[in-house]
Design a protein around this motif. Structure first.
Motif, PDB file in Angstrom:
ATOM      1  N   HIS A 137      -8.372 -12.509 -31.059  1.00 47.38           N
ATOM      2  CA  HIS A 137      -7.223 -12.892 -31.879  1.00 47.38           C
ATOM      3  C   HIS A 137      -6.675 -11.700 -32.678  1.00 47.38           C
ATOM      4  CE1 HIS A 137      -9.192 -16.817 -31.189  1.00 47.38           C
ATOM      5  NE2 HIS A 137      -7.969 -17.301 -31.193  1.00 47.38           N
ATOM      6  N   ALA A 138      -5.343 -11.646 -32.763  1.00 49.41           N
ATOM      7  CA  ALA A 138      -4.693 -10.620 -33.588  1.00 49.41           C
ATOM      8  C   ALA A 138      -5.122 -10.759 -35.035  1.00 49.41           C
ATOM      9  CB  ALA A 138      -3.175 -10.739 -33.457  1.00 49.41           C
ATOM     10  N   VAL A 139      -5.225 -11.983 -35.491  1.00 46.92           N
ATOM     11  CA  VAL A 139      -5.797 -12.330 -36.787  1.00 46.92           C
ATOM     12  C   VAL A 139      -6.813 -13.433 -36.523  1.00 46.92           C
ATOM     13  CG1 VAL A 139      -5.342 -13.389 -39.036  1.00 46.92           C
ATOM     14  CG2 VAL A 139      -3.680 -11.778 -38.075  1.00 46.92           C
ATOM     15  N   PRO A 140      -8.073 -13.241 -36.983  1.00 42.17           N
ATOM     16  CA  PRO A 140      -8.536 -12.140 -37.799  1.00 42.17           C
ATOM     17  C   PRO A 140      -9.232 -11.011 -37.051  1.00 42.17           C
ATOM     18  CG  PRO A 140     -10.142 -13.894 -37.869  1.00 42.17           C
ATOM     19  CD  PRO A 140      -9.029 -14.363 -36.969  1.00 42.17           C
ATOM     20  N   GLY A 141      -9.486 -11.162 -35.744  1.00 41.03           N
ATOM     21  CA  GLY A 141     -10.351 -10.218 -35.040  1.00 41.03           C
ATOM     22  C   GLY A 141      -9.874  -8.788 -35.053  1.00 41.03           C
ATOM     23  N   ALA A 142      -8.582  -8.574 -34.759  1.00 46.09           N
ATOM     24  CA  ALA A 142      -8.096  -7.196 -34.652  1.00 46.09           C
ATOM     25  C   ALA A 142      -8.147  -6.471 -35.986  1.00 46.09           C
ATOM     26  CB  ALA A 142      -6.676  -7.187 -34.087  1.00 46.09           C
ATOM     27  N   VAL A 143      -7.791  -7.157 -37.059  1.00 50.00           N
ATOM     28  CA  VAL A 143      -7.811  -6.478 -38.364  1.00 50.00           C
ATOM     29  C   VAL A 143      -9.243  -6.219 -38.827  1.00 50.00           C
ATOM     30  CG1 VAL A 143      -7.696  -8.564 -39.803  1.00 50.00           C
ATOM     31  CG2 VAL A 143      -6.755  -6.418 -40.642  1.00 50.00           C
ATOM     32  N   ILE A 144     -10.167  -7.104 -38.481  1.00 48.90           N
ATOM     33  CA  ILE A 144     -11.581  -6.855 -38.793  1.00 48.90           C
ATOM     34  C   ILE A 144     -12.075  -5.633 -38.025  1.00 48.90           C
ATOM     35  CG2 ILE A 144     -13.913  -7.794 -38.453  1.00 48.90           C
ATOM     36  CD1 ILE A 144     -12.675 -10.565 -39.158  1.00 48.90           C
ATOM     37  N   ALA A 145     -11.726  -5.539 -36.743  1.00 46.76           N
ATOM     38  CA  ALA A 145     -12.117  -4.368 -35.953  1.00 46.76           C
ATOM     39  C   ALA A 145     -11.507  -3.094 -36.512  1.00 46.76           C
ATOM     40  CB  ALA A 145     -11.705  -4.566 -34.498  1.00 46.76           C
ATOM     41  N   LEU A 154     -10.008  -3.253 -27.884  1.00 47.45           N
ATOM     42  CA  LEU A 154      -9.113  -4.170 -27.185  1.00 47.45           C
ATOM     43  C   LEU A 154      -8.947  -5.417 -28.047  1.00 47.45           C
ATOM     44  CD1 LEU A 154      -9.054  -5.142 -23.464  1.00 47.45           C
ATOM     45  CD2 LEU A 154      -9.070  -6.941 -25.195  1.00 47.45           C
ATOM     46  N   ALA A 155      -7.703  -5.754 -28.361  1.00 44.65           N
ATOM     47  CA  ALA A 155      -7.399  -6.980 -29.103  1.00 44.65           C
ATOM     48  C   ALA A 155      -7.007  -8.061 -28.115  1.00 44.65           C
ATOM     49  CB  ALA A 155      -6.274  -6.734 -30.100  1.00 44.65           C
ATOM     50  N   LYS A 156      -7.746  -9.155 -28.092  1.00 44.32           N
ATOM     51  CA  LYS A 156      -7.491 -10.247 -27.148  1.00 44.32           C
ATOM     52  C   LYS A 156      -6.667 -11.331 -27.838  1.00 44.32           C
ATOM     53  CE  LYS A 156      -7.847 -12.910 -23.524  1.00 44.32           C
ATOM     54  NZ  LYS A 156      -6.927 -13.980 -24.011  1.00 44.32           N
ATOM     55  N   ILE A 157      -5.429 -11.525 -27.360  1.00 46.05           N
ATOM     56  CA  ILE A 157      -4.547 -12.541 -27.914  1.00 46.05           C
ATOM     57  C   ILE A 157      -4.781 -13.863 -27.191  1.00 46.05           C
ATOM     58  CG2 ILE A 157      -2.166 -13.153 -28.426  1.00 46.05           C
ATOM     59  CD1 ILE A 157      -3.141 -10.565 -29.784  1.00 46.05           C
TER      60      ILE A 157
END
Length: 223
Positions: A137-145, A154-157
């Motif tokens: 997820h773009a939020v919250p996974g990508a910002v946490i990474a 890799l950000a998975k949408i």
């Protein structure tokens, strides 16, 4: 290859949960060493999980073997200590958690949730440095990474982040921009979801890749 995966919830039930579980299972089957960071409380019962552990700012606990049948690769599920709060896109019951939708989450609780996940992800990456990182997820996974690891992941949408957070509140659009602007690749299952991502978060433009989810051919075949 060592693959580090961040996923914020469980490993069954919803679409992103099942996707994460199945992708992890396939990586194990093809010889990769996966550290899967998620909130699944009963990971030891899953046949593709080799060990379980927990993580917080102090580090990762010793993984406890599950007794799973050996495979070419391995999966360690690591549960980060985030307290009792579990933000979600669409409200549902989660045993042991105080569940709040992202759009109803007070700012201080959002920042605490992100910070605790960042600390745990840093600890996991230091414990076994990964060759590749997948943030769900773009939020919250990508910002946490982004906050834990810097860039290049890799950000998975999946789409729920777009429709139930990013497009509804500016604070989540800003967080998505922070996370996607540092991603090496922004992946989605369809051209549609990637187009909606770029429309909402223009910094994702130029780095999108369609990665179709595929089919389990041992279970689903043409008649």
């Amino acid at each position: 290859m060592r693959i580090l995966v961040w996923h914020g919830w469980l490993l069954d039930g919803t679409g992103s949960n099942v996707y994460t579980a199945k992708a992890t299972e396939a990586w194990r089957r093809t010889g990769h060493e996966v550290a899967l960071v998620c909130q699944e409380p009963r990971a030891a019962r899953m046949p593709f999980v080799d060990a379980v552990a927990t993580a917080d700012a102090r580090g990762v606990t010793d993984p406890q073997p599950t007794g799973a049948a050996p495979a070419p690769g391995s999966v360690t599920v690591i549960r980060p200590d985030i307290g009792d709060l579990l933000p979600v896109f669409v409200f549902d019951e989660y045993e042991g958690f105080r569940v709040v939708t992202f759009v109803d989450l007070p700012e201080d609780e959002l920042e605490t949730y992100l910070a605790r996940n960042v600390a745990a992800l840093k600890a996991v990456a230091a414990w076994r440095p990964p060759d590749a990182v997948v943030a769900g997820h773009a939020v919250p996974g990508a910002v946490i990474a982004r906050r834990a690891l810097g860039s290049g992941y890799l950000a998975k949408i999946h789409g729920s982040d777009l429709e139930y957070a990013i497009r509804l509140q500016e604070r989540y659009r800003r967080l998505a921009d922070e996370g996607l602007s540092a991603a090496g690749v922004v992946a989605g299952a369809s051209d549609d979801v990637l187009a909606r991502t770029v429309a909402a978060v223009p910094s994702a433009s130029g780095r999108t890749r369609r990665v179709e989810p595929g089919v389990e051919i041992d279970r689903w075949r043409p008649l």
